[in-house]
Design a protein around this motif. Structure first.
Motif, mmCIF file in Angstrom:
data_model
loop_
_atom_site.group_PDB
_atom_site.id
_atom_site.type_symbol
_atom_site.label_atom_id
_atom_site.label_comp_id
_atom_site.label_asym_id
_atom_site.label_seq_id
_atom_site.Cartn_x
_atom_site.Cartn_y
_atom_site.Cartn_z
ATOM 1 N N ARG A 128 -57.716 -63.939 -59.910
ATOM 2 C CA ARG A 128 -57.813 -65.333 -59.436
ATOM 3 C C ARG A 128 -59.256 -65.700 -59.144
ATOM 4 O O ARG A 128 -59.729 -66.753 -59.549
ATOM 5 N N GLN A 129 -59.949 -64.797 -58.439
ATOM 6 C CA GLN A 129 -61.345 -65.079 -58.079
ATOM 7 C C GLN A 129 -62.195 -65.289 -59.328
ATOM 8 O O GLN A 129 -63.031 -66.184 -59.385
ATOM 9 N N THR A 130 -61.975 -64.430 -60.337
ATOM 10 C CA THR A 130 -62.804 -64.535 -61.543
ATOM 11 C C THR A 130 -62.468 -65.800 -62.328
ATOM 12 O O THR A 130 -63.366 -66.484 -62.822
ATOM 13 N N LEU A 131 -61.168 -66.126 -62.449
ATOM 14 C CA LEU A 131 -60.789 -67.368 -63.143
ATOM 15 C C LEU A 131 -61.428 -68.573 -62.448
ATOM 16 O O LEU A 131 -61.945 -69.478 -63.103
ATOM 17 N N ASN A 132 -61.415 -68.561 -61.114
ATOM 18 C CA ASN A 132 -62.033 -69.657 -60.358
ATOM 19 C C ASN A 132 -63.537 -69.699 -60.597
ATOM 20 O O ASN A 132 -64.105 -70.763 -60.852
ATOM 21 N N ALA A 133 -64.178 -68.520 -60.514
ATOM 22 C CA ALA A 133 -65.631 -68.472 -60.668
ATOM 23 C C ALA A 133 -66.040 -68.973 -62.053
ATOM 24 O O ALA A 133 -67.076 -69.618 -62.212
ATOM 25 N N LEU A 134 -65.228 -68.656 -63.064
ATOM 26 C CA LEU A 134 -65.560 -69.069 -64.437
ATOM 27 C C LEU A 134 -65.014 -70.463 -64.761
ATOM 28 O O LEU A 134 -65.161 -70.941 -65.893
ATOM 29 N N LYS A 135 -64.355 -71.086 -63.756
ATOM 30 C CA LYS A 135 -63.752 -72.417 -63.922
ATOM 31 C C LYS A 135 -62.785 -72.455 -65.113
ATOM 32 O O LYS A 135 -62.787 -73.383 -65.924
ATOM 33 N N ARG A 136 -61.973 -71.427 -65.213
ATOM 34 C CA ARG A 136 -60.985 -71.352 -66.293
ATOM 35 C C ARG A 136 -59.614 -71.737 -65.742
ATOM 36 O O ARG A 136 -59.324 -71.490 -64.566
ATOM 37 N N PRO A 137 -58.736 -72.293 -66.591
ATOM 38 C CA PRO A 137 -57.390 -72.605 -66.122
ATOM 39 C C PRO A 137 -56.617 -71.319 -65.782
ATOM 40 O O PRO A 137 -56.942 -70.248 -66.290
ATOM 41 N N HIS A 138 -55.613 -71.457 -64.920
ATOM 42 C CA HIS A 138 -54.807 -70.294 -64.535
ATOM 43 C C HIS A 138 -53.567 -70.150 -65.410
ATOM 44 O O HIS A 138 -52.710 -69.321 -65.141
ATOM 45 N N ARG A 139 -53.461 -71.006 -66.430
ATOM 46 C CA ARG A 139 -52.334 -70.911 -67.372
ATOM 47 C C ARG A 139 -52.867 -71.101 -68.780
ATOM 48 O O ARG A 139 -53.812 -71.856 -68.991
ATOM 49 N N VAL A 140 -52.249 -70.447 -69.760
ATOM 50 C CA VAL A 140 -52.550 -70.679 -71.175
ATOM 51 C C VAL A 140 -51.206 -70.846 -71.867
ATOM 52 O O VAL A 140 -50.298 -70.021 -71.669
ATOM 53 N N ASP A 141 -51.066 -71.905 -72.672
ATOM 54 C CA ASP A 141 -49.760 -72.209 -73.305
ATOM 55 C C ASP A 141 -48.640 -72.264 -72.267
ATOM 56 O O ASP A 141 -47.536 -71.771 -72.510
ATOM 57 N N ASP A 142 -48.977 -72.776 -71.110
ATOM 58 C CA ASP A 142 -48.033 -72.879 -69.997
ATOM 59 C C ASP A 142 -47.541 -71.522 -69.476
ATOM 60 O O ASP A 142 -46.537 -71.451 -68.771
ATOM 61 N N ILE A 143 -48.240 -70.463 -69.824
ATOM 62 C CA ILE A 143 -47.892 -69.132 -69.285
ATOM 63 C C ILE A 143 -48.919 -68.788 -68.205
ATOM 64 O O ILE A 143 -50.124 -68.853 -68.455
ATOM 65 N N PRO A 144 -48.441 -68.445 -66.987
ATOM 66 C CA PRO A 144 -49.407 -68.130 -65.932
ATOM 67 C C PRO A 144 -50.196 -66.854 -66.239
ATOM 68 O O PRO A 144 -49.652 -65.923 -66.835
ATOM 69 N N LEU A 145 -51.468 -66.860 -65.847
ATOM 70 C CA LEU A 145 -52.317 -65.685 -66.086
ATOM 71 C C LEU A 145 -52.310 -64.733 -64.897
ATOM 72 O O LEU A 145 -52.994 -63.716 -64.905
ATOM 73 N N ASP A 146 -51.539 -65.079 -63.869
ATOM 74 C CA ASP A 146 -51.490 -64.250 -62.666
ATOM 75 C C ASP A 146 -51.096 -62.817 -62.996
ATOM 76 O O ASP A 146 -50.201 -62.591 -63.809
ATOM 77 N N PHE A 147 -51.765 -61.888 -62.321
ATOM 78 C CA PHE A 147 -51.407 -60.483 -62.535
ATOM 79 C C PHE A 147 -50.040 -60.206 -61.925
ATOM 80 O O PHE A 147 -49.683 -60.752 -60.888
ATOM 81 N N GLN A 148 -49.275 -59.380 -62.580
ATOM 82 C CA GLN A 148 -47.971 -58.975 -62.038
ATOM 83 C C GLN A 148 -47.675 -57.548 -62.500
ATOM 84 O O GLN A 148 -48.434 -56.996 -63.295
ATOM 85 N N GLN A 149 -46.588 -56.985 -61.985
ATOM 86 C CA GLN A 149 -46.314 -55.594 -62.330
ATOM 87 C C GLN A 149 -46.101 -55.436 -63.841
ATOM 88 O O GLN A 149 -45.623 -56.356 -64.509
ATOM 89 N N ILE A 150 -46.497 -54.258 -64.337
ATOM 90 C CA ILE A 150 -46.438 -53.997 -65.774
ATOM 91 C C ILE A 150 -45.461 -52.849 -66.032
ATOM 92 O O ILE A 150 -45.768 -51.697 -65.719
ATOM 93 N N PRO A 151 -44.291 -53.156 -66.582
ATOM 94 C CA PRO A 151 -43.366 -52.066 -66.917
ATOM 95 C C PRO A 151 -43.844 -51.324 -68.165
ATOM 96 O O PRO A 151 -44.154 -51.955 -69.181
ATOM 97 N N VAL A 152 -43.954 -50.020 -68.073
ATOM 98 C CA VAL A 152 -44.455 -49.215 -69.194
ATOM 99 C C VAL A 152 -43.265 -48.627 -69.955
ATOM 100 O O VAL A 152 -42.494 -47.849 -69.407
ATOM 101 N N ALA A 153 -43.139 -49.009 -71.229
ATOM 102 C CA ALA A 153 -42.004 -48.532 -72.046
ATOM 103 C C ALA A 153 -42.228 -47.094 -72.498
ATOM 104 O O ALA A 153 -41.284 -46.326 -72.645
ATOM 105 N N HIS A 154 -43.507 -46.743 -72.732
ATOM 106 C CA HIS A 154 -43.819 -45.403 -73.256
ATOM 107 C C HIS A 154 -44.886 -44.740 -72.389
ATOM 108 O O HIS A 154 -46.073 -44.944 -72.624
ATOM 109 N N PRO A 155 -44.475 -43.943 -71.393
ATOM 110 C CA PRO A 155 -45.480 -43.153 -70.676
ATOM 111 C C PRO A 155 -45.892 -41.979 -71.572
ATOM 112 O O PRO A 155 -45.025 -41.242 -72.044
#
Ligand code: FE2
Ligand code: FE2
Length: 298
Positions: A111-138
């Motif tokens: 969030r801080q970096t997106l703000n600092a770079l004045k970039r939108p927080h969504r692309v194609d209406d998909i939020p760029l917020d970090f969230q948990q990442i399920p790993v299919a192949h450990p």
């Protein structure tokens, strides 16, 4: 030689992203993306995939080298946009990328970096917020993915972080070290050591990689090393890492002050283009751990 501009580096490997944050598309019969990128480069990634007319349906895997925000920041977007893509990472990274504390930290940096770079927080209406990442192949040592014509072999290479994973394509002699191997620097002859988490583990990981026949080193920062610079990367990395430990020990003897020593070394790292964007307090903490580890003080 270093290739720093995105584009095809071989007919089957496409360098994506930018010189600072590199990602790679490995194109066998099925495709794998290597490098989880950053949220603020997602638009650029989509334009590049359009430009090179990449069939997204063929991308089956996304390999995340380690759970640092600059190596998995684009993954939440990619998972939502292309739900058929399966995430590949070490078991340790899979654990970290599902830990509430780590998720919160990466979300905040994003969030801080997106703000600092004045970039939108969504692309194609998909939020760029970090969230948990399920790993299919450990994956870890001895594991591989068959892409049809090309193979991705994996090695656990702790030292830079606990969870670091490197990949290698034997058919091309192409090596993807992410941050597990020292970085070349155009202005310095020396390689820049990145043994942030554990100095001994970092050296052991480099020793494990010694038998690989390497023709190209595709970093996730700085681009792609080719020719004899690539072929000699592991022996040179071992030498640079051992020499740096000697320098740290000698300087500590002279200064007899850990705080001063860390300040001095953090200052040197901060002067390098690779680390100029890292806040000095963060860099001091990272270098502090590396120095204590090098001196056996952890
Ligand atoms: Fe890292
Ligand atoms: Fe990194």
């Amino acid at each position: 030689m270093i290739i720093q501009e995105p584009g095809f580096i071989t007919p089957q490997v496409l360098f994506l992203g930018s010189r600072n944050i590199c990602m790679y598309l490995v194109m066998g019969e099925q495709h794998a993306m290597v490098g989880g990128g950053v949220a603020w480069e997602v638009s650029r990634l989509e334009s590049q995939l359009d430009h090179y007319r990449v069939d997204r349906e063929k991308i089956r895997y996304l390999v995340v080298s380690h759970a640092h925000y600059d190596h998995c920041g684009a993954v939440p977007y990619i998972m939502k946009k292309y739900p058929h893509i399966q995430i590949v990472a070490s078991a340790c990274a899979a654990h970290i990328m599902n830990k509430p504390q780590a998720i919160e930290m990466m979300r905040s940096v994003n969030r801080q970096t997106l703000n600092a770079l004045k970039r939108p927080h969504r692309v194609d209406d998909i939020p760029l917020d970090f969230q948990q990442i399920p790993v299919a192949h450990p994956v870890g040592d001895g594991d591989h993915l068959d892409l049809g014509g090309l193979t991705l072999r994996f090695f656990q290479t702790p030292g830079h972080s606990r969870c670091s994973l490197t990949a290698y394509i034997p058919e091309l002699g192409m090596f993807f070290p992410a941050d597990s191997v020292p970085f070349p620097d155009e202005e310095r002859q020396d390689l820049t050591v990145s043994a942030n988490h554990d100095y001994d583990d970092y050296l052991t990981s480099l020793e494990k990689l010694e038998p690989l026949a390497i023709r190209m080193v595709a970093y996730e920062h700085g681009g792609v090393l080719t020719g004899k610079d690539a072929g000699s990367i592991i022996p040179r990395s071992l030498e640079a890492t051992r020499k740096q430990r000697e320098r740290i020990r000698n300087r500590y003897e002279e200064l007899q002050d850990l705080g001063l020593l860390v300040e001095e070394i953090a200052g040197k790292y901060h002067a390098l283009p690779l680390f100029q964007l890292v806040p000095f307090d963060t860099l001091r903490a990272i270098i502090g751990r590396m120095v204590r580890s090098a001196l056996g003080l952890l």
